[in-house]
Enzyme design. Structure first.
Site, mmCIF file in Angstrom:
data_model
loop_
_atom_site.group_PDB
_atom_site.id
_atom_site.type_symbol
_atom_site.label_atom_id
_atom_site.label_comp_id
_atom_site.label_asym_id
_atom_site.label_seq_id
_atom_site.Cartn_x
_atom_site.Cartn_y
_atom_site.Cartn_z
ATOM 1 C CG HIS A 99 -0.485 0.426 2.465
ATOM 2 N ND1 HIS A 99 0.052 -0.464 3.356
ATOM 3 C CD2 HIS A 99 -0.383 1.643 3.059
ATOM 4 C CE1 HIS A 99 0.447 0.185 4.441
ATOM 5 N NE2 HIS A 99 0.206 1.466 4.285
ATOM 6 C CD GLU A 103 1.697 8.569 -0.463
ATOM 7 O OE1 GLU A 103 0.735 7.800 -0.362
ATOM 8 O OE2 GLU A 103 1.949 9.470 0.323
ATOM 9 C CG ASP A 104 5.826 6.526 0.934
ATOM 10 O OD1 ASP A 104 5.437 7.649 0.544
ATOM 11 O OD2 ASP A 104 5.340 5.941 1.908
HETATM 12 MN MN MN Z 1 0.664 3.170 5.494
#
Ligand code: MN
Length: 749
Positions: A99, A103-104
């Site tokens: 998850h 994004e990261d």
């Molecule tokens: Mn998280």
């Protein structure tokens, strides 16, 4: 999603574990996850989960959480919550592990799709925040939330994994800075806890609330926690005393069950203290008794009521505090029977009765709900809810912050249950009004709503509904929404539909202004064209030509400066010479004549008109009604309306005694009949009604009674009419009056 700021320096490892030990620890967590997932794993799944774990571990390998631990612990924990506490399966586990990667880390959505397919990449996409250029911005926050909701309606797993993510972040909030703790906690209270509640995840909701409170109100939190601990022994003693006799009876009744006392959450105790303004010692329901039955699904409802009966044989129940969520489950799926009874020492005790299945739904919400959905023909509550969200999302054009506020009220608030006149249940957020109800049925009904009958009593559109109300909406074709209406509704649907309607009204009114402007421009010899319109919009500093037209129409702008403006500046264009248009001959529409039927004759069968007859008391026919004659024994011919409640049975059983009947013109006798009029209580409306009846139409009024209430009135008027034609004319004249909703005939007994 990672509110837990990320540190990319391995140096921050405060555990001082060497890398080998750390790896072992990570693997240990991963294996625990696999163990929890085992019952759900099918062939080939294990490799996929392993792959997701490896990708995530590798992608996050240089990252650490604020606490110093390797970042990968977080996705593994989130996956663990998904499996153990929410009851999700393999696909969700994979998504939870991944998850935070998109994004990261360098992993892209395309990578995820290639590796795991479309279903999983879509969920991961839903879990990925909109790239945050400006972080701490509230509208950004709202925008992100809106995105989650959009994905949610595609696949509810997004929101469930999101909640697991939030829960783990809350559980590990200790290492964050104070401001971050406050920001994340308030967001949790504001959105995530209500969302968990709405998803039916009671345990998670409660934990989120307690954790948030721990950071937001640390003193109070500690205080209540300590008092709960101090009073534990006494409470346990009391609970045992309460349970003992009930338990005996349940055993005697042959039930397979579990019974225990359960303390209420710190947050809910605190809420009670605040709401009632009382001290901890005065909160009576610090705990609830819960009874869980192992009953087959076909018998669970019956068994719950049997248990209810056993408990209330032992302890006296409080009649106002019976909550039957067996017959009417909450829209988040919650089913149970709650009652509050007078326990030993005169203390009120709440008892919750539910089956094992209901208990699982109460704890695992949505996921459990889907598990039991098979074979249940009942319309799915979540699907219905998602449908409503989808509808609102598709019509929302307001900015996101507003949207979030509306959304929260419409979809996350506690609900009330109200009934349509047919007995259908509607669920609305607490605080909903008659107008919200009208819009919830259909926007076409909403915009015409002039009031409602609640439990048969007339109320205004702004009347706040309560659970159990039966609501009948009253509409009028002459009704138009106005700005005030926005203050009368709480649901997002009603708000957006009212705004649409107001725009439409504005546009219609503006049309009038457009004509006024055209006349004025032509009056001073200037052209009515786009250039001049734009010049005037600029001169008056309006935002649009619609504004200009509208302000003119409502006479807020009377164009007083127009002549001067033109003469002084010569700033308006002249009209171009035009070819004369063909004159369109004005056609006066022919006056609408009231169409009187020429003649009507009494034809009693084929005989003369001198037969004696009486008018039936059951339906009070008047001349012009569709009627038939019935040859009675003793009373001669009785005239019934064909719409008489007794007609069907007379026609069916005594067909041979029925005589065809028609009316003759009869202006000598008049007949008493009644009219029920409902409308807006306008100044002088009663005067207008009576002046039509006795002034214009010269009809005799026998009685008149008007009941009015908050801008609405209901009148019942008894009049003498000669025939149906006359009655119909009266009804149509009354209906033309402003603010009249309905005019219906009723029988005067
Ligand atoms: Mn998280």
């Amino acid at each position: 999603m990672e509110e837990q700021a990320i540190i990319t320096a391995p140096a921050a490892n405060k555990y001082n574990l060497d890398e080998e030990q750390e790896k072992k620890e990570i693997l240990r967590h991963y294996r625990a996850l696999l163990r929890a997932l085992r019952p759900k794993i099918k062939k080939g799944d294990k490799e996929l989960v392993r792959r997701a774990f490896e990708i995530a571990a590798d992608a996050h390998k240089t990252m650490r959480r604020k606490s110093g631990e390797p970042y990968i612990f977080h996705p593994i924990s989130v996956a663990m919550i998904c499996v153990e506490e929410i009851g999700l399966g393999v696909r969700s586990t994979i998504c939870a592990l991944l998850h935070d990667t998109v994004e990261d880390t360098d992993i892209t959505l395309e990578d995820v799709e290639r590796e795991f397919g479309h279903e999983i990449s879509r969920i991961v996409d839903g879990l990925t925040k909109i790239s945050n250029v400006i972080d701490t911005n509230t509208s950004q926050q709202a925008e992100n939330f809106k995105k989650i909701l959009l994905t949610l309606t595609d696949d509810p797993r997004v929101i469930l994994i999101k909640l697991a993510d939030r829960l783990h972040n809350m559980r590990t909030l200790d290492s964050m800075k104070r401001e971050k703790q406050l920001k994340i906690s308030s967001e949790t209270i504001w959105v995530y806890a209500p969302l968990a509640h709405r998803m039916g995840l009671y345990n998670i909701k409660t934990e989120l609330e307690d954790l948030a409170m721990k950071y937001m109100e640390p003193e109070t939190y500690k205080d209540i926690a300590q008092k709960l601990a101090e009073t534990k022994r006494e409470r346990t003693r009391y609970i045992n005393e309460f349970i003992r006799p009930v338990k005996d009876q349940l055993i005697k009744g042959g039930f397979d069950f579990e019974i225990y006392g359960r303390p209420k959450s710190i947050h809910s105790i605190w809420n009670k203290m605040k709401k009632k303004g009382v001290a901890f010692e005065e909160v009576y329901d610090l705990f609830a008794i819960r009874i869980i039955l192992d009953s087959p699904q076909a018998k669970e409802k019956e068994d719950c009521w049997k248990v209810y009966s056993i408990i209330t044989d032992e302890y006296t129940p409080s009649p106002e505090r019976l909550r039957d969520w067996l017959s009417n489950p909450k829209s988040n799926g919650y089913e149970a029977l709650h009652t509050t009874v007078m326990g030993p020492e005169g203390k009120w005790v709440e008892v919750q009765i539910r089956s094992r299945r209901m208990n699982e739904i109460a704890e695992k919400g949505l996921a459990a709900h889907y598990k039991y959905k098979e074979g249940n023909s009942d319309e799915d509550r979540f699907d219905k809810w998602f449908g409503q969200i989808r509808e609102v999302l598709s019509t929302q054009d307001t900015d996101s912050v507003d949207f979030l506020q509306d959304f929260k009220i419409s979809f996350l608030a506690e609900e009330i249950y109200v009934y349509t006149p047919k007995g259908d249940v509607k669920m609305l957020p607490v605080g909903s009004t008659a107008l919200d109800f009208a819009f919830s049925i259909h926007s076409a009904i909403g915009v015409k709503c002039i009031g409602a009958k609640i439990n048969h009593k007339l109320v205004s559109i702004s009347h706040v509904l309560r659970s159990g109300d039966q609501v009948e909406i009253i509409t009028s074709n002459k009704q138009k929404p106005n700005e005030d209406w926005l203050n009368f509704v709480v649901t997002a649907k009603a708000k957006s539909k009212i705004k649409d309607a107001l725009k439409e009204v504005r546009r219609t009114i503006a049309e009038e202004g457009k004509y006024i402007l055209q006349r004025k421009l032509e009056g001073i010899g200037a052209a009515f064209n786009q250039i001049n319109i734009d010049t005037l919009v600029g001169f008056y500093k309006y935002n649009s030509q619609l504004d200009l037209f509208y302000q003119i129409a409502i006479k807020a702008n009377e164009l007083k400066e127009l002549k001067e403006f033109n003469v002084l500046g010569d700033r308006l264009e002249q009209p171009k010479p035009q070819k004369p248009l063909h004159e369109v001959p004005a056609v006066e529409s022919a006056p609408h004549h009231y169409n009187k039927k020429d003649s009507e004759l009494i034809i009693f069968g084929e005989s003369s008109d001198r037969i004696m007859y009486t008018l039936a008391k059951c339906c009070n026919p008047i001349p012009g009604d569709n009627v038939f004659g019935f040859v009675s024994t003793g009373k001669g011919l009785i005239i019934h309306r064909t719409s008489c409640p007794n007609a069907a049975s007379l026609l069916a059983n005594y067909g041979h005694r029925v005589v065809k009947t028609k009316w003759a013109k009869n202006k000598e006798i008049s007949f008493l009949t009644g009219l029920k009029i409902i409308g807006m209580d306008d100044v002088g409306v009663i005067n207008k009604i009576t002046s039509i009846i006795s002034g214009d139409l010269k009809i005799n009024i026998s009685a008149i009674a008007i009941e009015s209430n908050e801008g609405l009135f209901e009148g019942s008027i008894k009049v003498f009419v000669y025939d149906k034609e006359e009655l119909e004319e009266l009804v149509s004249r009354l209906k033309q009056l402003n603010g009249i909703h309905s005019v219906d005939r009723f029988d005067v007994g």
